[in-house]
Design an enzyme around this catalytic site. Structure first.
Site, PDB file in Angstrom:
ATOM      1  N   GLY A  82       0.829  -1.198   0.000  1.00  0.00           N
ATOM      2  CA  GLY A  82       0.000   0.000   0.000  1.00  0.00           C
ATOM      3  C   GLY A  82       0.864   1.248   0.000  1.00  0.00           C
ATOM      4  N   GLU A 153       5.333  -5.745   7.630  1.00  0.00           N
ATOM      5  CA  GLU A 153       4.563  -4.688   8.299  1.00  0.00           C
ATOM      6  C   GLU A 153       5.033  -4.349   9.701  1.00  0.00           C
ATOM      7  OE1 GLU A 153       2.312  -5.980   4.842  1.00  0.00           O
ATOM      8  OE2 GLU A 153       3.274  -7.102   6.457  1.00  0.00           O
ATOM      9  N   ASP A 161      -1.382  -7.613   7.124  1.00  0.00           N
ATOM     10  CA  ASP A 161      -2.812  -7.557   6.817  1.00  0.00           C
ATOM     11  C   ASP A 161      -3.071  -8.138   5.427  1.00  0.00           C
ATOM     12  OD1 ASP A 161      -1.624  -5.397   5.479  1.00  0.00           O
ATOM     13  OD2 ASP A 161      -3.363  -4.083   5.746  1.00  0.00           O
TER      14      ASP A 161
END
Length: 375
Positions: A82, A153, A161
């Site tokens: 992301g 992460e 996630d």
């Protein structure tokens, strides 16, 4: 190649439908290693939904544009995750687009896992975070000699996630805990050995494989998958290094126990692994271990709902100014000082109540943003 463009609301996602029955998606943000924006998530979702029940589309394949000297190439980077700078800005600004991003991204991950027709991911180059979310639900996952795969992460004060709890927890032994906590990067052959890819292709062959998918008149989706699977190689090495140690240490009952045992070991690998864990967010290491172990017995829909609860708390439980995730992104990608100020600062200082607070859903079941996802 006889293709027809499919309307997409974003130039960052290119979509085309071939006369022979393929739906082809290209992530087209190479300057950012195809990091996902909300615009891209929405574009991929729209195309995938348009094709899901279109009988003329027999299978879907996805790739990412890469950077080369002097320009771009049709392979080279799948997706680096992301857009974490957007996360940082949106969190501090109180922008509702942040919540929309995670809700819609996780719904897209669910769509990929449950698609109902072959979906093939060409995982060349960087495949991290959100890139894993776009690929791990695929019916055929293709890596190359330059694939670099990870769920890193915890390095930014987040947790793995995009369904990471679901697919990591289902790996053999305690490999899932190890990859989730450390963010260790796997090469292409290691990803196949780990069960995170189905086969490998040489980088030089990718354009021809993609072209054949586009040019062939396919009888059905299974024919697509059978042909490509037969073209893939299996690595000579089918076992990961240090797997015995991974299963021993990362099967221990808590993060503190894992790190303590690693640090007490005579193994250089164990001590280096402990040192890496000491650089991660102590709080999110505890949350991540709990996430993976809960996820092991959860169906996909429930696991993604749990992740949506977790990511809400990552930005809101303490407020953006004191969020571990905001601080982690600041240190890595904004100020780039690589010195995050984690709070609490030590693995041993995390209380059970602090961890459990992340697993309390802020929504009643019927009002959950992902209430509609089936198990």
């Amino acid at each position: 190649m006889n293709t027809a463009a499919t309307a997409s609301p974003s130039e960052l996602v290119l979509a085309e439908r071939t006369a022979g029955g393929m739906g082809l998606i290209t992530l087209n943000r190479p300057q950012a290693l195809n990091a996902l924006s909300l615009e891209m998530v929405r574009a991929i979702t729209q195309v995938m939904r348009d094709w899901q029940h279109d009988a003329s589309v027999k299978a879907v394949a996805i790739r990412g544009m890469g950077k080369v000297e002097g320009g771009f190439a049709p392979f080279g980077a799948f997706c680096a995750g992301g857009d974490i700078r957007f996360f940082h800005q949106a969190a501090l600004a109180g922008d509702d687009a942040l919540a929309a991003f995670f809700t819609e991204e996780y719904a897209l991950n669910h769509l990929i896992h449950t698609y109902g027709k072959p979906y093939i991911a060409f995982m060349d180059g960087i495949v991290m975070g959100g890139g894993m979310g776009l690929s791990q639900g695929a019916s055929l996952r293709v890596v190359t000699e330059r694939s670099k795969m990870a769920m890193p992460e915890t390095r930014i004060g987040l947790f793995p996630d995009v369904g990471g709890g679901y697919f990591l927890s289902r790996l053999p032994g305690h490999l899932g805990e190890y990859l989730a906590l450390t963010g260790h990067v796997l090469k292409g052959d290691e990803a196949v050995a780990a069960g995170l890819a189905d086969g490998a292709a040489d980088v030089a062959r990718l354009p021809a494989l993609w072209q054949h998918l586009a040019d062939t008149d396919w009888s059905d989706g299974q024919a697509v998958q059978r042909w490509l699977k037969a073209e893939l190689q299996q690595p000579v090495q089918d076992r990961l290094a240090h797997l015995g140690e991974i299963n021993h240490f990362f099967g221990l009952p808590s993060v503190a126990a894992i790190v303590s045992a690693l640090e007490a070991s005579d193994s250089a690998w164990a001590r280096e692994t402990a040192a890496e864990l000491r650089t991660r967010s102590p709080l999110m290491l505890h949350v991540t271990l709990e996430q993976v172990r809960r996820a092991r017995s959860m169906p996909l829909g429930d696991e993604l709902r749990m992740e949506r609860d977790l990511v809400h708390h990552c930005f809101h439980l303490r407020g953006a100014q004191t969020s571990e995730t905001v601080e982690g992104i600041r240190a890595l990608a904004v100020d780039k000082d690589h010195s995050p100020r984690w709070s609490p600062a030590r693995i041993e200082d995390i209380g059970a109540d602090e961890v459990q607070a992340y697993f309390a859903s802020p929504w009643a079941a019927a009002q959950h943003p992902l209430a509609g996802l089936a198990n």
